[in-house]
Design a protein around this motif. Structure first.
Motif, PDB file in Angstrom:
ATOM      1  N   HIS A 154      12.000 -27.407  24.416  1.00 39.09           N
ATOM      2  CA  HIS A 154      13.428 -27.605  24.040  1.00 39.09           C
ATOM      3  C   HIS A 154      13.299 -27.912  22.346  1.00 39.09           C
TER       4      HIS A 154
ATOM      5  N   LYS B  70      17.746 -28.348  24.402  1.00 39.89           N
ATOM      6  CA  LYS B  70      17.845 -28.623  25.935  1.00 39.89           C
ATOM      7  C   LYS B  70      19.109 -27.918  26.382  1.00 39.89           C
TER       8      LYS B  70
ATOM      9  N   ASP C 161      16.435 -42.076  19.967  1.00 40.78           N
ATOM     10  CA  ASP C 161      16.301 -41.108  21.311  1.00 40.78           C
ATOM     11  C   ASP C 161      15.946 -42.102  22.423  1.00 40.78           C
TER      12      ASP C 161
ATOM     13  N   HIS D 292      19.222 -32.529  17.585  1.00 37.69           N
ATOM     14  CA  HIS D 292      17.804 -33.043  17.813  1.00 37.69           C
ATOM     15  C   HIS D 292      17.477 -32.342  19.288  1.00 37.69           C
ATOM     16  N   ASP D 293      18.483 -32.331  20.131  1.00 39.59           N
ATOM     17  CA  ASP D 293      18.210 -31.938  21.623  1.00 39.59           C
ATOM     18  C   ASP D 293      19.062 -30.616  22.092  1.00 39.59           C
TER      19      ASP D 293
ATOM     20  N   HIS E 282      10.881 -34.788  17.292  1.00 44.60           N
ATOM     21  CA  HIS E 282      11.271 -35.822  17.713  1.00 44.60           C
ATOM     22  C   HIS E 282      10.320 -36.441  19.185  1.00 44.60           C
ATOM     23  N   HIS E 283       9.742 -35.707  19.670  1.00 43.90           N
ATOM     24  CA  HIS E 283       9.032 -36.097  20.751  1.00 43.90           C
ATOM     25  C   HIS E 283       7.398 -36.125  20.385  1.00 43.90           C
TER      26      HIS E 283
HETATM   27 FE   LIG Z   1      14.275 -34.371  23.156  1.00 47.04          FE
END
Ligand SMILES: [Fe+2]
Length: 370
Positions: free
Chosen positions: A203, A178, A257, A174-175, A228-229
């Motif tokens: 990201h 980043k 998260d 998911h990240d 996811h955000h």
């Molecule tokens: Fe994130």
């Protein structure tokens, strides 16, 4: 064993659990008696709490949700996997890179199945705080933790195994985006500038584009990276989706998260304890997060993990000794101080027992001197 704040530890305390680096190597072994210089060194690594062994907490066991060996293996597989995908350039003729990232994804899927089996076998309340870790790059550790929390939450949702496995992979990835953003910005203490915040927000799309390039990754998995955000009320990013417009996988991953983000120590702030992390989630009930997910999450987390110091509504102080599976917020405890805050001969009670129903935990902390 119990959990205490490092800055309350005098020299001579005995370390109850080993401290690891992010590759799983032991930095400081269980049983070590801490000297002032070791305590200072741990502080430099941004460690705020440690497990110690002492007389008052004798016999209190702190069980890890995932066996150490599997956790270390999963951490290494995820770190390698994320790096393999991030190395893929946008040139699709990068055949070697495609092969490598394909293999990396299959390894991630395999190790996730092991995590899933382990969670299904152990059936314990999740307590990822049981391991103290020093890390260079938070994204790797965070990706493992989120995959474990999301896995448990997917199980609680009663989803079929293939979907749980997709959520697990989505959580690991998911990240990913980043890793494309300068680390100084990701780890920046204090307030971000508007430009820096805008950069961090990219990201999701960067991760989505990278994930889409790898043929082995099922399409729904990429929604975890992209969404996811997003938040239930539409105030999230990148697209401001609302409610069920947000993919189910992303609704599950966002809860995992945020919980891991607030309960993990970062270079710029101290971690919250699990009960405070749960409060943060309830603060976003049906606004940021799907209410059902917040409720289910609360039921699978060790809100008051063994080793934590708690204060009761009648003034007595205790250390948590055991989870209570029938009532996660009402653990078994060892009373160590009476209503007047005087030391007493310790004795144990079970808050889950109906005769103690009027007792409530009003405070919980990682304390040595109470
Ligand atoms: Fe994130």
């Amino acid at each position: 064993m119990r959990l205490v704040k490092l800055d309350q530890c005098p020299a001579g305390v005995k370390l109850g659990k080993s401290i690891y680096n992010e590759n799983g190597a032991v930095l400081l072994a269980q049983g070590t008696y801490l000297t002032n210089s070791l305590i200072e060194r741990l502080k430099q690594f941004h460690i705020f709490t440690i497990h110690i062994e002492d007389e008052l907490s004798e016999g209190i066991e702190i069980v890890e949700s995932i066996p150490e060996e599997l956790r270390i293996e999963a951490q290494n597989v995820i770190t390698e996997g994320l790096n393999a995908i991030i190395e893929l350039n946008t040139n699709s003729s990068n055949f070697q890179g495609m092969m490598k990232s394909g293999r990396a994804v299959r390894s991630m899927q395999k190790v996730f199945r092991d995590l899933l089996n382990s969670l299904n076998e152990n059936q314990t309340a999740l307590n990822l705080l049981a391991t103290t870790k020093v890390y260079e790059n938070y994204v790797y550790t965070h990706s493992l933790n989120v995959s474990i929390y999301a896995c448990q939450l997917a199980i609680e949702n009663g989803l079929p195994i293939p979907k749980i496995e997709e959520i697990g992979l989505a959580a690991m990835l998911h990240d990913l985006g980043k890793l494309h953003i300068p680390r100084e910005i990701i780890n920046k203490p204090g307030k971000l500038t508007d430009e820096e915040y805008a950069l961090i927000k990219t990201h999701c799309e960067i991760g989505f584009d990278l994930v889409k390039q790898v043929h082995e990754i099922p399409i729904p998995v990429s929604h975890g990276a992209l969404q996811h955000h997003e938040r239930i009320d539409g105030a999230g990013y990148p697209r401001g989706l609302k409610g069920e417009e947000i993919h189910k996988y992303a609704r599950i991953i966002s809860v995992a998260d945020v919980f891991d983000a607030v309960t993990s120590t970062r270079s710029y702030r101290q971690a919250l304890l699990p009960h405070q992390g749960i409060e943060v989630l309830f603060g976003g009930y049906e606004t940021q997060f799907e209410g059902k997910q917040v409720q289910l999450f609360k039921e699978c987390i060790a809100i008051y993990p063994p080793g934590l110091t708690v204060k009761l509504n009648d003034g007595r102080t205790a250390i948590v000794t055991k989870y209570n599976f029938n009532a996660v917020g009402r653990p078994e405890i060892r009373i160590i101080k009476d209503e007047e805050n005087q030391d007493i001969q310790p004795y144990e009670i079970n808050l889950g027992d109906p005769k103690h129903l009027i007792l409530e935990i009003v405070e919980a902390d990682a304390l040595l001197n109470v």
